[in-house]
Design an enzyme around this catalytic site. Structure first.
Site, PDB file in Angstrom:
ATOM      1  N   ASP A   1      46.751 -80.454 -18.253  1.00  0.00           N
ATOM      2  CA  ASP A   1      46.317 -81.525 -19.159  1.00  0.00           C
ATOM      3  C   ASP A   1      46.817 -82.883 -18.662  1.00  0.00           C
ATOM      4  OD1 ASP A   1      48.873 -80.566 -19.708  1.00  0.00           O
ATOM      5  OD2 ASP A   1      48.691 -80.710 -21.890  1.00  0.00           O
TER       6      ASP A   1
ATOM      7  N   ASP B   1      37.797 -75.855 -11.265  1.00  0.00           N
ATOM      8  CA  ASP B   1      36.399 -76.145 -11.608  1.00  0.00           C
ATOM      9  C   ASP B   1      36.327 -77.453 -12.383  1.00  0.00           C
ATOM     10  OD1 ASP B   1      33.597 -75.669 -12.036  1.00  0.00           O
ATOM     11  OD2 ASP B   1      34.099 -75.040 -14.085  1.00  0.00           O
TER      12      ASP B   1
ATOM     13  N   TYR C   1      37.715 -66.211 -13.949  1.00  0.00           N
ATOM     14  CA  TYR C   1      36.333 -66.062 -13.478  1.00  0.00           C
ATOM     15  C   TYR C   1      36.001 -64.614 -13.136  1.00  0.00           C
ATOM     16  CZ  TYR C   1      34.593 -70.839 -12.929  1.00  0.00           C
ATOM     17  OH  TYR C   1      34.104 -72.097 -13.155  1.00  0.00           O
TER      18      TYR C   1
ATOM     19  N   ASP D   1      35.298 -81.604 -10.883  1.00  0.00           N
ATOM     20  CA  ASP D   1      34.211 -82.445 -11.410  1.00  0.00           C
ATOM     21  C   ASP D   1      34.754 -83.808 -11.831  1.00  0.00           C
ATOM     22  OD1 ASP D   1      32.210 -80.534 -11.097  1.00  0.00           O
ATOM     23  OD2 ASP D   1      31.399 -80.850 -13.113  1.00  0.00           O
TER      24      ASP D   1
ATOM     25  N   LYS E   1      49.557 -74.306 -15.913  1.00  0.00           N
ATOM     26  CA  LYS E   1      49.777 -74.419 -17.356  1.00  0.00           C
ATOM     27  C   LYS E   1      50.928 -73.466 -17.679  1.00  0.00           C
ATOM     28  CE  LYS E   1      48.714 -76.033 -21.454  1.00  0.00           C
ATOM     29  NZ  LYS E   1      48.862 -77.447 -21.833  1.00  0.00           N
TER      30      LYS E   1
HETATM   31  C1  IPM Z   1      31.107 -74.949  -9.312  1.00  0.00           C
HETATM   32  C2  IPM Z   1      30.135 -74.521 -10.384  1.00  0.00           C
HETATM   33  C3  IPM Z   1      30.194 -73.003 -10.495  1.00  0.00           C
HETATM   34  C4  IPM Z   1      31.596 -72.640 -10.955  1.00  0.00           C
HETATM   35  C5  IPM Z   1      29.128 -72.379 -11.426  1.00  0.00           C
HETATM   36  C6  IPM Z   1      27.734 -72.797 -11.012  1.00  0.00           C
HETATM   37  C7  IPM Z   1      29.233 -70.889 -11.447  1.00  0.00           C
HETATM   38  O1  IPM Z   1      30.413 -75.167 -11.573  1.00  0.00           O
HETATM   39  O2  IPM Z   1      30.936 -74.526  -8.152  1.00  0.00           O
HETATM   40  O3  IPM Z   1      32.025 -75.692  -9.631  1.00  0.00           O
HETATM   41  O4  IPM Z   1      31.886 -72.639 -12.162  1.00  0.00           O
HETATM   42  O5  IPM Z   1      32.420 -72.348 -10.090  1.00  0.00           O
HETATM   43 MG    MG Z   2      31.956 -76.619 -11.437  1.00  0.00          MG
END
Ligand code: IPM
Ligand code: MG
Length: 362
Positions: free
Chosen positions: A222, A246, A135, A250, A190
């Site tokens: 993975d 990240d 990042y 999710d 990884k």
């Molecule tokens: C998160 C989001 C952010 C990230 C984006 C909006 C930059 O997806 O906080 O997970 O990738 O960290």
């Molecule tokens: Mg995210």
């Protein structure tokens, strides 16, 4: 205690408004100051993270953040896009430790796409390193390739990198967090392919020597993605890098079926923190009064606990949220047959009522 309030874009303003009403209902004395961030700040000041907003955030004990982003900004140059505001805040405030709990609320078991028995009682904590990795790694950019499969062709590149202190400190955060839970940490890497993550794994293993009471295992990313849908309850604390965190966070959030319920905290080494819902700005439902404010309200609870030293007030909010769910109120994202569909404001009202009527005891 000073709170910088940054509602941002899309549903951000609606959900933060409810969190503020909940904070007000606690009868504690906070100073709160609001500023623009993301697309809203770009519209007003030509930049997603104006100097004044950054200054406010730096001076505050905590930042309560809504969400940023809208498709209409996708064509802007990268430094002007709303997402840069959140990345800029993470970097400038040094918010390296991101806590993303994925909890399955008893009443919402049916909202998951997984079988109820796989997720009933799920309570995992993803600790994502937030200021390093690909990042922020330099160099990055576009250029003409001098080697690779197509020398002379246009190419783009980013740099994945971690320094020893960066890995050490996030490993410590994870082990400390595990001490307050079931004393198990899974470090996700990884290492079979990436030098950066062999280094990560080596350092996590070293730091672990200081935490003999904690059980540590390592898992490739993975496989971790697969295990999360196969047997999520086997995990307790997961610690991983920025990029993998990240993605896995999710995935973990969606296991619970209700990303609208999940708060998050991003802390620096002096416990100053940024608190935001795990979901985004949802421009498709913005302004309609239907967004679920509970993730933001629960983020405010995390803020009280982690940065403002008000654990009891945090408990009151969390109990109030459970009470409201038990009473059958649901926003559209978590609605199911037999429950009562309410809007953003009514959900906020219900939490406030649960707090002020003192029907709830911490
Ligand atoms: C998160 C989001 C952010 C990230 C984006 C909006 C930059 O997806 O906080 O997970 O990738 O960290
Ligand atoms: Mg995210």
């Amino acid at each position: 205690m000073k709170i910088a309030v940054l509602p941002g874009d899309g549903i951000g303003t609606e959900i933060v408004a409810e969190a503020i009403r909940v904070l007000d209902a606690l009868d504690l004395s906070f100073e709160m100051e609001t500023a623009l961030v993301g697309g809203a700040a770009y519209e007003a000041h030509g930049h997603p993270l104006p100097e004044a907003t950054l200054k406010l955030a730096k001076e505050a004990d905590a930042v309560l953040f809504g969400a940023v982003g809208d498709w209409k900004y996708d064509k802007l140059d990268r430094p002007l896009r709303p997402e840069q505001a959140i990345l800029g805040l993470r970097k400038n405030l040094g918010l390296f430790a991101n806590f993303r709990p994925a909890i399955c609320y008893e009443q919402l078991v049916g909202a998951s796409s997984l079988k109820p028995e796989l997720i009933a009682g799920l309570d995992i904590l993803i600790i994502r390193e937030l200021t390093g990795d690909i990042y922020f790694g330099q160099p990055r950019g576009r250029r003409t390739a001098v080697d690779g499969h197509f020398p002379g062709a246009e190419e783009a590149f980013d740099t994945m990198r971690y320094s020893r202190p960066e890995v050490e400190r996030i490993a410590r955060v994870a082990f400390e967090a595990a001490r307050k839970r079931s004393k198990r940490v899974t470090s996700v890497d990884k290492a079979n392919v990436l030098e950066t993550f062999q280094f990560w794994k080596d350092i996590v293993t070293e730091v672990h020597k200081d935490y003999p009471d904690i059980e540590l295992d390592h898992m490739y990313v993975d496989n971790a993605a697969m295990q999360l849908v196969k047997a999520p309850k086997k995990f307790d604390v997961i610690v991983t890098g920025n990029m993998f965190g990240d993605i896995l966070s999710d995935e973990a959030a969606m296991l619970t079926g209700s990303i609208g319920m999940l708060p998050s905290a991003s802390l620096n080494s002096s416990n100053q923190g940024l608190y935001e819902p795990s979901h985004g700005s949802a421009p498709d439902i913005a302004g309609k009064g239907v967004a679920n404010p509970l993730a933001t309200i629960l983020s405010a609870a995390m803020m009280l606990r982690f940065s403002l030293n008000q654990a009891e007030a945090a408990d009151r909010i969390e109990s109030a949220v459970k009470h409201v769910l038990a009473s059958g109120l649901r926003t559209g994202d978590i609605w199911s047959e037999g429950t009562k569909r309410v809007g953003t404001r009514e959900m906020g009202d219900a939490v406030v009522a649960a707090i002020t009527k003192k029907t709830i005891t911490g």
